[in-house]
Design a protein around this motif. Structure first.
Motif, mmCIF file in Angstrom:
data_model
loop_
_atom_site.group_PDB
_atom_site.id
_atom_site.type_symbol
_atom_site.label_atom_id
_atom_site.label_comp_id
_atom_site.label_asym_id
_atom_site.label_seq_id
_atom_site.Cartn_x
_atom_site.Cartn_y
_atom_site.Cartn_z
ATOM 1 N N LEU A 129 35.329 17.300 -31.480
ATOM 2 C CA LEU A 129 34.015 17.821 -31.087
ATOM 3 C C LEU A 129 32.901 16.860 -31.487
ATOM 4 O O LEU A 129 31.847 16.837 -30.854
ATOM 5 N N HIS A 130 33.126 16.071 -32.515
ATOM 6 C CA HIS A 130 32.137 15.083 -32.948
ATOM 7 C C HIS A 130 31.927 14.043 -31.845
ATOM 8 O O HIS A 130 30.795 13.668 -31.535
ATOM 9 N N ALA A 131 33.020 13.585 -31.237
ATOM 10 C CA ALA A 131 32.925 12.598 -30.149
ATOM 11 C C ALA A 131 32.224 13.194 -28.936
ATOM 12 O O ALA A 131 31.408 12.527 -28.278
ATOM 13 N N VAL A 132 32.510 14.473 -28.637
ATOM 14 C CA VAL A 132 31.854 15.140 -27.504
ATOM 15 C C VAL A 132 30.351 15.262 -27.770
ATOM 16 O O VAL A 132 29.524 15.012 -26.887
ATOM 17 N N GLY A 133 29.986 15.630 -29.000
ATOM 18 C CA GLY A 133 28.581 15.753 -29.360
ATOM 19 C C GLY A 133 27.852 14.415 -29.275
ATOM 20 O O GLY A 133 26.722 14.349 -28.787
ATOM 21 N N LEU A 134 28.505 13.341 -29.740
ATOM 22 C CA LEU A 134 27.899 12.010 -29.647
ATOM 23 C C LEU A 134 27.694 11.589 -28.195
ATOM 24 O O LEU A 134 26.663 10.997 -27.851
ATOM 25 N N ALA A 135 28.671 11.898 -27.342
ATOM 26 C CA ALA A 135 28.546 11.544 -25.919
ATOM 27 C C ALA A 135 27.365 12.289 -25.295
ATOM 28 O O ALA A 135 26.584 11.704 -24.531
ATOM 29 N N ARG A 136 27.217 13.569 -25.613
ATOM 30 C CA ARG A 136 26.099 14.347 -25.063
ATOM 31 C C ARG A 136 24.761 13.819 -25.593
ATOM 32 O O ARG A 136 23.779 13.753 -24.853
ATOM 33 N N MET A 137 24.713 13.414 -26.868
ATOM 34 C CA MET A 137 23.492 12.835 -27.437
ATOM 35 C C MET A 137 23.119 11.550 -26.708
ATOM 36 O O MET A 137 21.944 11.305 -26.442
ATOM 37 N N ARG A 138 24.127 10.731 -26.376
ATOM 38 C CA ARG A 138 23.854 9.491 -25.643
ATOM 39 C C ARG A 138 23.267 9.792 -24.271
ATOM 40 O O ARG A 138 22.321 9.146 -23.825
ATOM 41 N N VAL A 139 23.827 10.797 -23.587
ATOM 42 C CA VAL A 139 23.325 11.165 -22.258
ATOM 43 C C VAL A 139 21.874 11.647 -22.347
ATOM 44 O O VAL A 139 21.015 11.227 -21.566
ATOM 45 N N LEU A 144 15.936 10.707 -21.734
ATOM 46 C CA LEU A 144 14.580 10.609 -22.286
ATOM 47 C C LEU A 144 14.074 9.173 -22.250
ATOM 48 O O LEU A 144 12.883 8.933 -22.051
ATOM 49 N N ALA A 145 14.968 8.210 -22.420
ATOM 50 C CA ALA A 145 14.563 6.803 -22.380
ATOM 51 C C ALA A 145 14.286 6.330 -20.960
ATOM 52 O O ALA A 145 13.633 5.311 -20.759
ATOM 53 N N SER A 146 14.774 7.061 -19.968
ATOM 54 C CA SER A 146 14.557 6.646 -18.579
ATOM 55 C C SER A 146 13.121 6.838 -18.153
ATOM 56 O O SER A 146 12.722 6.406 -17.087
ATOM 57 N N ILE A 147 12.310 7.468 -19.005
ATOM 58 C CA ILE A 147 10.899 7.662 -18.698
ATOM 59 C C ILE A 147 10.182 6.374 -19.049
ATOM 60 O O ILE A 147 9.420 6.297 -19.972
ATOM 61 N N GLY A 148 10.465 5.353 -18.317
ATOM 62 C CA GLY A 148 9.843 4.072 -18.576
ATOM 63 C C GLY A 148 9.183 3.549 -17.333
ATOM 64 O O GLY A 148 9.318 4.084 -16.236
ATOM 65 N N ARG A 149 8.473 2.467 -17.498
ATOM 66 C CA ARG A 149 7.764 1.856 -16.392
ATOM 67 C C ARG A 149 8.761 1.399 -15.337
ATOM 68 O O ARG A 149 9.806 0.842 -15.653
ATOM 69 N N ASP A 150 8.415 1.610 -14.084
ATOM 70 C CA ASP A 150 9.172 1.143 -12.931
ATOM 71 C C ASP A 150 10.563 1.756 -12.825
ATOM 72 O O ASP A 150 11.447 1.175 -12.221
ATOM 73 N N GLN A 151 10.796 2.898 -13.423
ATOM 74 C CA GLN A 151 12.097 3.562 -13.304
ATOM 75 C C GLN A 151 11.880 4.991 -12.851
ATOM 76 O O GLN A 151 10.992 5.671 -13.335
ATOM 77 N N ALA A 152 12.721 5.435 -11.938
ATOM 78 C CA ALA A 152 12.657 6.839 -11.540
ATOM 79 C C ALA A 152 13.261 7.660 -12.669
ATOM 80 O O ALA A 152 14.386 7.449 -13.067
ATOM 81 N N ALA A 153 12.514 8.557 -13.215
ATOM 82 C CA ALA A 153 12.968 9.325 -14.371
ATOM 83 C C ALA A 153 13.846 10.484 -13.936
ATOM 84 O O ALA A 153 13.777 10.949 -12.804
#
Length: 194
Positions: A129-139, A144-153
């Motif tokens: 479950l730790h690996a599943v939680g880490l994968a979801r955190m990465r997603v 949230l990081a996709s909210i950047g300049r010149d990127q469709a969020a």
């Protein structure tokens, strides 16, 4: 006993010693009204003089409302305003587009990240479950990081953006073209994917 200079015309009654008190009160009320009007006009004139001498972000930015929730690409919005903001010009300089994000969607993702972080603190790194939680955190972090300049969020837009022009004259020309009744009646289109 109250002195006569503290009385109002209503306190004097029908047998008042003089009608001059009513006239004095009327003159005072009119005088206060006129002074208030001139003080307000002085404030407006002073504000205009200060605004003419200083440069502020208001001189270059317009707020655009009622865009579709899918309007999340800064470059596409900037390109539209570059081509269409000023009539007869397709090269208007747009410095930046700031998108207002749907805060409820953002809050939900942050709350989910906190919940996952709390769950991960109670799990051993060897737990599946730790690996599943880490994968979801990465997603979630990528979203949230996709909210950047010149990127469709991946988050939804609130439908409000701020467009900042290079020149104040371009901002004023844009407002003249798109801000009036005529523009709202004849240029309005149903929202579609941006």
């Amino acid at each position: 006993v109250i002195g006569s200079h503290w009385l109002s015309p209503g306190n004097l009654g029908p047998d008042s010693p003089s009608n001059s008190m009513s006239a004095i009160y009327t003159v005072c009320v009119v005088l206060v009204g006129v002074l208030s009007f001139f003080a307000y006009q002085h404030m407006v004139i002073t504000e205009k003089k200060v605004d003419a001498r200083t440069v502020s972000p208001n001189d270059f930015a317009v707020i655009v409302r009622n865009l579709p929730a899918s309007a999340t690409d800064e470059r596409a919005i900037a390109d539209f305003f570059r081509e269409h903001a000023v009539e007869g010009r397709a090269d208007t300089e747009v410095v930046k587009v700031v998108i207002g994000w749907d805060a409820s969607d953002f809050r939900d993702k942050v709350k989910e990240m906190r919940s996952i972080r709390d769950q991960l603190a109670n799990l051993e790194p060897s737990d599946p479950l730790h690996a599943v939680g880490l994968a979801r955190m990465r997603v979630l972090t990528e979203e949230l990081a996709s909210i950047g300049r010149d990127q469709a969020a991946r988050l939804k837009s609130s439908g409000t953006v701020v467009v900042i022009f290079r020149y104040a004259a371009d901002m004023r020309a844009c407002l003249r073209r798109w801000g009036g009744f005529h523009a709202r009646m004849y240029y309005y289109r149903q929202p579609k994917d941006f």
